[in-house]
Motif scaffolding. Structure first.
Motif, PDB file in Angstrom:
ATOM      1  N   VAL A  65       0.810  -1.227   0.000  1.00 52.26           N
ATOM      2  CA  VAL A  65       0.000   0.000   0.000  1.00 52.26           C
ATOM      3  C   VAL A  65       0.842   1.274   0.000  1.00 52.26           C
ATOM      4  O   VAL A  65       0.555   2.208  -0.736  1.00 52.26           O
ATOM      5  N   GLN A  66       1.888   1.341   0.816  1.00 50.58           N
ATOM      6  CA  GLN A  66       2.623   2.594   0.976  1.00 50.58           C
ATOM      7  C   GLN A  66       3.204   3.102  -0.349  1.00 50.58           C
ATOM      8  O   GLN A  66       3.078   4.275  -0.675  1.00 50.58           O
ATOM      9  N   GLY A  67       3.862   2.259  -1.114  1.00 54.29           N
ATOM     10  CA  GLY A  67       4.472   2.693  -2.367  1.00 54.29           C
ATOM     11  C   GLY A  67       3.460   2.959  -3.463  1.00 54.29           C
ATOM     12  O   GLY A  67       3.615   3.880  -4.252  1.00 54.29           O
ATOM     13  N   CYS A  68       2.408   2.154  -3.521  1.00 54.85           N
ATOM     14  CA  CYS A  68       1.424   2.268  -4.601  1.00 54.85           C
ATOM     15  C   CYS A  68       0.555   3.506  -4.469  1.00 54.85           C
ATOM     16  O   CYS A  68       0.230   4.151  -5.457  1.00 54.85           O
ATOM     17  N   ARG A  69       0.172   3.837  -3.268  1.00 54.42           N
ATOM     18  CA  ARG A  69      -0.760   4.955  -3.069  1.00 54.42           C
ATOM     19  C   ARG A  69      -0.055   6.276  -2.837  1.00 54.42           C
ATOM     20  O   ARG A  69      -0.701   7.303  -2.691  1.00 54.42           O
ATOM     21  N   SER A  70       1.276   6.249  -2.836  1.00 53.69           N
ATOM     22  CA  SER A  70       2.020   7.507  -2.707  1.00 53.69           C
ATOM     23  C   SER A  70       1.913   8.273  -4.027  1.00 53.69           C
ATOM     24  O   SER A  70       1.467   7.743  -5.044  1.00 53.69           O
ATOM     25  N   ASP A  71       2.322   9.543  -4.012  1.00 54.34           N
ATOM     26  CA  ASP A  71       2.277  10.354  -5.235  1.00 54.34           C
ATOM     27  C   ASP A  71       3.129   9.725  -6.329  1.00 54.34           C
ATOM     28  O   ASP A  71       2.724   9.683  -7.486  1.00 54.34           O
ATOM     29  N   ARG A  72       4.292   9.226  -5.966  1.00 58.93           N
ATOM     30  CA  ARG A  72       5.191   8.611  -6.950  1.00 58.93           C
ATOM     31  C   ARG A  72       4.564   7.349  -7.549  1.00 58.93           C
ATOM     32  O   ARG A  72       4.626   7.124  -8.760  1.00 58.93           O
ATOM     33  N   GLY A  73       3.944   6.525  -6.734  1.00 60.21           N
ATOM     34  CA  GLY A  73       3.296   5.313  -7.213  1.00 60.21           C
ATOM     35  C   GLY A  73       2.140   5.611  -8.149  1.00 60.21           C
ATOM     36  O   GLY A  73       1.955   4.949  -9.174  1.00 60.21           O
ATOM     37  N   GLN A  74       1.337   6.618  -7.828  1.00 64.26           N
ATOM     38  CA  GLN A  74       0.204   6.989  -8.675  1.00 64.26           C
ATOM     39  C   GLN A  74       0.668   7.615  -9.989  1.00 64.26           C
ATOM     40  O   GLN A  74       0.057   7.396 -11.032  1.00 64.26           O
ATOM     41  N   ARG A  75       1.768   8.400  -9.944  1.00 62.21           N
ATOM     42  CA  ARG A  75       2.330   8.946 -11.184  1.00 62.21           C
ATOM     43  C   ARG A  75       2.818   7.823 -12.089  1.00 62.21           C
ATOM     44  O   ARG A  75       2.621   7.851 -13.303  1.00 62.21           O
ATOM     45  N   CYS A  76       3.464   6.834 -11.496  1.00 63.28           N
ATOM     46  CA  CYS A  76       3.938   5.670 -12.240  1.00 63.28           C
ATOM     47  C   CYS A  76       2.762   4.950 -12.899  1.00 63.28           C
ATOM     48  O   CYS A  76       2.816   4.593 -14.079  1.00 63.28           O
ATOM     49  N   LEU A  77       1.694   4.753 -12.164  1.00 60.26           N
ATOM     50  CA  LEU A  77       0.505   4.089 -12.696  1.00 60.26           C
ATOM     51  C   LEU A  77      -0.093   4.887 -13.848  1.00 60.26           C
ATOM     52  O   LEU A  77      -0.486   4.318 -14.872  1.00 60.26           O
ATOM     53  N   GLN A  78      -0.142   6.205 -13.721  1.00 62.73           N
ATOM     54  CA  GLN A  78      -0.727   7.049 -14.761  1.00 62.73           C
ATOM     55  C   GLN A  78       0.111   7.075 -16.032  1.00 62.73           C
ATOM     56  O   GLN A  78      -0.428   7.260 -17.119  1.00 62.73           O
ATOM     57  N   THR A  79       1.420   6.883 -15.925  1.00 58.78           N
ATOM     58  CA  THR A  79       2.252   6.843 -17.127  1.00 58.78           C
ATOM     59  C   THR A  79       2.161   5.495 -17.830  1.00 58.78           C
ATOM     60  O   THR A  79       2.393   5.408 -19.028  1.00 58.78           O
TER      61      THR A  79
END
Length: 135
Positions: free
Chosen positions: A30-44
């Motif tokens: 959860v911590q890495g995925c829901r962080s801003d960096r994780g969400q930016r990664c998902l959006q790219t």
């Protein structure tokens, strides 16, 4: 600890990805995925269309991974799909049948179909050999 999610969407095509594909991303922590960096990664990586929470069995598998996301892709232009949106959605529906209810699978399928047709307005289902579908 929070529950883990599954993200359904269509892969973004760019410098790295060259083929159209259905992308299913599983969170592994959860911590890495829901962080801003994780969400930016998902959006790219993908245009997310639908989100759901993982089942307990899926979460047990996820906790053994060493990455923040695990991705599964179904490429539209390769065998056995051969450019058929319906075949791609059917394969994804079959893959989820052990973990997701029929109503939820239908909602996922409809959301993916709607997003694909919106992004590809001139799409026509390829005509091929007739197939039998026994249920």
């Amino acid at each position: 600890m929070g529950r883990l999610k599954v993200y359904y969407g269509w892969a973004k095509i760019g410098n790295v990805r060259k083929k159209r594909s259905l992308s299913v991303m599983f969170e592994n922590e959860v911590q890495g995925c829901r962080s801003d960096r994780g969400q930016r990664c998902l959006q790219t990586i993908q245009d997310t269309v639908f989100e759901r929470y993982q089942t307990e069995e899926e979460e047990m598998d996820a906790r053994q991974q060493n990455r923040i996301f695990t991705e599964y892709c179904l490429f539209l232009d390769e065998k056995p799909i051969k450019g058929s949106l319906e075949k791609c959605l059917q394969i994804n529906n079959e893959a989820d049948k052990n973990h997701v209810s029929k109503a939820m699978r239908n909602r996922i399928e409809e959301a993916l179909r709607k997003a694909f047709l919106l992004a590809n307005p001139g799409y026509k289902e390829p005509c091929g050999q007739l197939t039998l579908n026994f249920e």
